[in-house]
Scaffold this active site. Structure first.
Site, PDB file in Angstrom:
ATOM      1  N   ASP A 180       0.842  -1.201   0.000  1.00 28.13           N
ATOM      2  CA  ASP A 180       0.000   0.000   0.000  1.00 28.13           C
ATOM      3  C   ASP A 180       0.881   1.257   0.000  1.00 28.13           C
ATOM      4  O   ASP A 180       2.094   1.193   0.149  1.00 28.13           O
ATOM      5  CB  ASP A 180      -0.909  -0.035   1.232  1.00 28.13           C
ATOM      6  CG  ASP A 180      -2.212   0.705   1.025  1.00 28.13           C
ATOM      7  OD1 ASP A 180      -2.307   1.520   0.084  1.00 28.13           O
ATOM      8  OD2 ASP A 180      -3.151   0.471   1.805  1.00 28.13           O
TER       9      ASP A 180
ATOM     10  N   GLU B 154       2.582   5.262  -3.950  1.00 26.14           N
ATOM     11  CA  GLU B 154       2.831   6.372  -4.885  1.00 26.14           C
ATOM     12  C   GLU B 154       4.236   7.000  -4.744  1.00 26.14           C
ATOM     13  O   GLU B 154       4.813   7.317  -5.795  1.00 26.14           O
ATOM     14  CB  GLU B 154       1.740   7.453  -4.711  1.00 26.14           C
ATOM     15  CG  GLU B 154       0.357   7.002  -5.084  1.00 26.14           C
ATOM     16  CD  GLU B 154      -0.311   6.213  -3.951  1.00 26.14           C
ATOM     17  OE1 GLU B 154      -1.332   5.574  -4.222  1.00 26.14           O
ATOM     18  OE2 GLU B 154       0.197   6.242  -2.828  1.00 26.14           O
TER      19      GLU B 154
ATOM     20  N   ASP C 167      -8.081   4.756  -3.441  1.00 27.44           N
ATOM     21  CA  ASP C 167      -9.175   5.133  -2.549  1.00 27.44           C
ATOM     22  C   ASP C 167     -10.184   6.026  -3.274  1.00 27.44           C
ATOM     23  O   ASP C 167     -10.248   7.242  -3.053  1.00 27.44           O
ATOM     24  CB  ASP C 167      -8.614   5.859  -1.317  1.00 27.44           C
ATOM     25  CG  ASP C 167      -7.703   4.965  -0.501  1.00 27.44           C
ATOM     26  OD1 ASP C 167      -7.668   3.755  -0.771  1.00 27.44           O
ATOM     27  OD2 ASP C 167      -7.018   5.481   0.398  1.00 27.44           O
TER      28      ASP C 167
END
Length: 402
Positions: free
Chosen positions: A115, A118, A185
Site C-alpha cells: 500500500d 505512490e 481510494d
C-alpha cells in the site's frame, strides 16, 4: 474465496513490519488453518517508517530513507510521524524484505499488499525530496516499480515461482514484478464507477493486465443507505467480470475506538461490515448469485489469463482491440470485452432498468441473460434489472454465464 487480507495497522508500529502480538498471538496457526481451507493470507505492508520504529535508527544511519533538501524530514503525520523508505536503494529494498521474510514469510505468508505505493507524501513538495536514484522530480514515478521489485526479488530468491503483490499504483514495467494494481481510494459514486471502466482499460492497454477496483468505492459508502446499496450491487456485478474480483472499502459510520492509545501507539478503529451479507437480504441473494457466476467463469478466466501471459493480450479489452475495423468500437468507452469472447456492459446509472449497448460488427451476439441473439453492427436496448449486468457471448462460443 482465494484470499483474505490482513489490512493495515495489524503491526506494532509503522516500519516494524510485524504482527502486534497482543491482537495476533499465533499468526502462524492462523495462516496454517486458512491454507487448510484453500485460502491464502495476504498482509498489508506500508513503506512508512515511524520515527519510533525499532528500525528507524538503523535505516536513517545507513541512508535507507527518502531525505529532504530543506525543512522537515517527515513525510506523513497520519497515525504517527513517518518517513518513506527509499525503494530506489537496493540496500533498503533488501532490508525491508528481510524484515518481512522474518516476520511474515516465515509464518507461511506468500502474498503481500504493498500500500501507499505512490508514495503519498503529506506535503507534495516534490522539488524537496531526494532518493538514492536522484531527486524526486527526476525519478519519483519509479517508486511503485521499485517497491514491487524488492518483494518480487525476495520471493523469487526464497524459491517462489508464482509471485503476486497487490499494489496501489504502478509504473511502466510493473507487470514483470507480478503486480496486481488496484485504483486506490476512490469515491463511492456512480460517477467514480464509470471512471473506473476507463481506468481499467487504460491499465490493460498499457500492458498491466492484473487490475481491479474497490467494489462499491472506498470512501463515502453507508451500508444502511439504499442508494449506496444499489451502487454496491451494480459495482459487484461489474467486478465479477473484471480481471480480479475483490471487495474492499471504508464503510461509514466508523465504530468508536475502545482506546485511542495503547502502549503509546495510536489505535485505528474499523468501519462497518463489508461482507456480501451486509447490505440486506435481497441484495445478498444477488451478490451470492455473482459469486457462483464467477466460479462458472473460472475455466474461461484461466484460459484468458494464459493467453495474456503467453502473448500479452489484455484481459479487459477496449472494443477496438478485438474490432479495429469498426469505427463505432473506437468511440465506445463504457463497454469492453473480457478476453475475446464476452462483451460486458456495466450499468453505471442509478435507477436504471435497461441499458443501451453497442454490439460490434462482423459477428452475432447472444444476450447471456435472455438468450436473445443479435446481429452485430448495431446499438440495442436490453433489459438490465437490478440483478442483471448485460453480458453477451460472441459468435457461436459455448460459454455459460447465468
Amino acid at each position: 474465496m482465494d484470499a483474505i487480507v490482513v489490512d493495515f495497522f495489524h503491526w506494532t508500529r509503522q516500519g516494524d513490519f510485524k504482527f502486534e502480538p497482543r491482537d495476533w498471538p499465533d499468526p502462524q496457526a492462523m495462516v496454517r488453518e486458512l491454507k487448510s481451507l484453500g485460502i491464502e493470507t495476504v498482509v498489508s505492508v506500508w513503506p512508512t517508517i515511524d520515527e519510533r520504529s525499532e528500525n528507524f535508527g538503523e535505516m536513517a544511519d545507513k541512508g535507507m530513507l527518502v531525505s529532504a533538501d530543506r525543512g522537515s524530514g517527515l513525510h506523513m503525520t497520519w497515525m504517527g510521524n513517518t518517513v518513506f523508505y527509499d525503494a530506489t536503494n537496493p540496500e533498503a529494498r533488501r532490508f525491508v524484505w528481510d524484515k518481512c521474510r522474518e516476520n511474515y514469510y516465515s509464518k507461511g505468508i506468500r502474498c503481500f499488499w504493498l500500500d501507499e505505493a505512490e508514495p503519498e507524501y503529506g506535503p507534495y513538495d516534490f522539488d524537496n525530496y531526494r532518493y538514492y536514484a536522484g531527486t524526486a522530480l527526476q525519478c519519483t514515478n519509479i517508486y511503485p516499480l521499485m517497491y514491487a521489485k524488492g518483494f518480487y526479488d525476495g520471493l523469487k530468491e526464497a524459491g517462489e515461482k508464482d509471485v503476486l503483490s497487490l499494489v496501489r499504483c504502478a509504473w511502466a514495467g510493473s507487470q514483470k514484478y507480478g503486480v496486481l494494481t488496484w485504483s486506490g481510494d476512490i469515491h463511492s459514486s456512480f460517477r467514480a464507477m464509470r471512471e473506473q471502466i476507463q481506468a481499467g482499460l487504460s491499465m490493460s492497454v498499457a500492458g498491466i493486465p492484473w487490475w481491479t477496483s474497490d467494489i462499491g468505492g472506498f470512501l463515502g459508502g453507508n451500508i444502511q443507505d439504499e442508494g449506496f446499496r444499489e451502487l454496491l450491487v451494480r459495482w459487484f456485478e461489474w467486478g465479477c467480470f473484471c480481471p480480479v474480483f475483490r471487495m474492499h472499502g471504508e464503510r461509514s459510520p466508523w465504530y468508536e475506538r475502545e482506546e485511542e492509545f495503547i502502549d503509546g501507539v495510536r489505535q485505528l478503529t474499523s468501519g462497518q461490515d463489508n461482507e456480501v451479507w451486509s447490505f440486506g437480504d435481497d441484495n445478498y441473494e444477488i451478490l451470492k448469485k455473482y459469486l457462483f457466476v464467477r466460479e462458472k467463469l473460472r475455466p474461461y478466466m484461466r484460459k484468458t489469463m494464459d493467453e495474456c501471459s503467453a502473448v500479452g493480450a489484455p484481459v479487459m479489452r477496449p472494443l477496438w482491440y478485438e474490432f479495429p475495423g469498426d469505427p463505432e468500437a473506437w468511440e465506445t468507452e463504457d463497454e469492453y470485452t473480457l478476453g475475446a469472447s464476452l462483451l460486458v456492459a456495466p450499468v453505471t446509472e442509478a435507477g436504471a432498468a435497461e441499458r443501451s449497448v453497442y454490439l460490434p460488427a462482423g459477428t452475432v451476439w447472444k444476450d447471456c441473460s435472455t438468450g436473445t441473439v443479435y446481429k452485430g453492427g448495431q446499438r440495442v436496448i436490453v433489459p438490465a434489472p437490478i440483478d442483471v449486468i448485460p453480458v453477451f457471448v460472441r459468435g457461436n462460443e459455448d460459454i455459460e454465464v447465468y
